[in-house]
Design a protein around this motif. Structure first.
Motif, PDB file in Angstrom:
ATOM      1  N   ILE A   1      39.979  29.579  40.349  1.00  0.00           N
ATOM      2  CA  ILE A   1      39.718  28.137  40.473  1.00  0.00           C
ATOM      3  C   ILE A   1      38.289  27.850  40.920  1.00  0.00           C
ATOM      4  O   ILE A   1      37.629  26.977  40.341  1.00  0.00           O
ATOM      5  N   ASP A   2      37.758  28.544  41.901  1.00  0.00           N
ATOM      6  CA  ASP A   2      36.391  28.277  42.349  1.00  0.00           C
ATOM      7  C   ASP A   2      35.387  28.471  41.216  1.00  0.00           C
ATOM      8  O   ASP A   2      34.448  27.682  41.055  1.00  0.00           O
ATOM      9  N   GLU A   3      35.585  29.514  40.420  1.00  0.00           N
ATOM     10  CA  GLU A   3      34.688  29.779  39.287  1.00  0.00           C
ATOM     11  C   GLU A   3      34.859  28.720  38.194  1.00  0.00           C
ATOM     12  O   GLU A   3      33.885  28.304  37.569  1.00  0.00           O
ATOM     13  N   LEU A   4      36.092  28.281  37.956  1.00  0.00           N
ATOM     14  CA  LEU A   4      36.324  27.229  36.966  1.00  0.00           C
ATOM     15  C   LEU A   4      35.640  25.936  37.389  1.00  0.00           C
ATOM     16  O   LEU A   4      35.049  25.232  36.555  1.00  0.00           O
TER      17      LEU A   4
ATOM     18  N   PHE B   1      43.332  21.706  39.301  1.00  0.00           N
ATOM     19  CA  PHE B   1      43.552  23.075  38.839  1.00  0.00           C
ATOM     20  C   PHE B   1      44.721  23.733  39.571  1.00  0.00           C
ATOM     21  O   PHE B   1      45.496  24.471  38.974  1.00  0.00           O
ATOM     22  N   ALA B   2      44.859  23.458  40.851  1.00  0.00           N
ATOM     23  CA  ALA B   2      45.978  24.040  41.614  1.00  0.00           C
ATOM     24  C   ALA B   2      47.322  23.578  41.053  1.00  0.00           C
ATOM     25  O   ALA B   2      48.286  24.336  41.023  1.00  0.00           O
ATOM     26  N   ARG B   3      47.382  22.327  40.586  1.00  0.00           N
ATOM     27  CA  ARG B   3      48.637  21.784  40.058  1.00  0.00           C
ATOM     28  C   ARG B   3      48.865  22.091  38.583  1.00  0.00           C
ATOM     29  O   ARG B   3      49.994  22.309  38.160  1.00  0.00           O
ATOM     30  N   LYS B   4      47.831  22.095  37.772  1.00  0.00           N
ATOM     31  CA  LYS B   4      47.998  22.104  36.318  1.00  0.00           C
ATOM     32  C   LYS B   4      47.655  23.424  35.626  1.00  0.00           C
ATOM     33  O   LYS B   4      48.139  23.665  34.517  1.00  0.00           O
TER      34      LYS B   4
END
Length: 170
Positions: free
Chosen positions: A27-30, A61-64
């Motif tokens: 997620i951080d990279e996205l 991003f955490a949810r989807k």
């Protein structure tokens, strides 16, 4: 894929570039790549906008990620260097969308130093194959002038508009 693209991808393999799908650990990279895309697409991002984007993207991003959003990525030494997002959309079926499922491509981006190596071509092909396996009726996208030739080569066609696109903005 044509011979030129295959050669570029072969060279990418020699550079230890690995293709796959992002996970929640990415997620951080996205977020980093999405903001880089925004800076390039819009010309700049203020610190206040960046903070808002980071906050919303972290939650989104955490949810989807992995369900309604699939991120196809290229990595070098564990770092994401290219990404293409596929947003899975379900709506009521109609005569052109009998199962109600389609996808929309978002934020196809490669870090500048890795461009011209066929990374986005590979990501788009992976995204299309995923869409076929998932049973999507179609995949839509809005192309930049730079991306348009890549998408045409991959088989995307200009949309035929039966209706006028409109938007109400708050």
């Amino acid at each position: 894929m044509n011979d030129s693209t295959e050669l570029k991808l072969e060279n990418a393999q020699k550079e230890d570039i690995v293709f796959g799908e992002a996970s929640k650990a990415d997620i951080d990279e996205l977020i980093r790549l999405r903001i880089a895309y925004m800076k390039e697409d819009f010309g700049s991002v203020t610190e206040a906008e960046k903070a808002c984007l980071e906050n919303q993207l972290l939650d989104y991003f955490a949810r989807k990620l992995g369900t309604e959003l699939v991120a196809f990525v290229a990595r070098k030494s564990g770092k994401l260097i290219s990404a293409a997002y596929l947003l899975i959309i379900e709506m009521p079926a109609n005569l052109r969308l009998l199962n109600g499922l389609y996808g929309e491509v978002l934020s196809v981006y490669t870090e500048p130093e890795y461009r011209g190596r066929g990374l986005c071509t590979r990501l788009i092909h992976n995204l299309i194959e995923y869409g076929k396996k998932r049973g999507l009726s179609r995949i839509d996208l809005s192309a930049t002038d730079d991306g348009y030739p890549l998408y045409k080569k991959a088989g995307f066609k200009d949309k035929e508009h039966r209706y006028r696109d409109m938007r109400y903005t708050f």
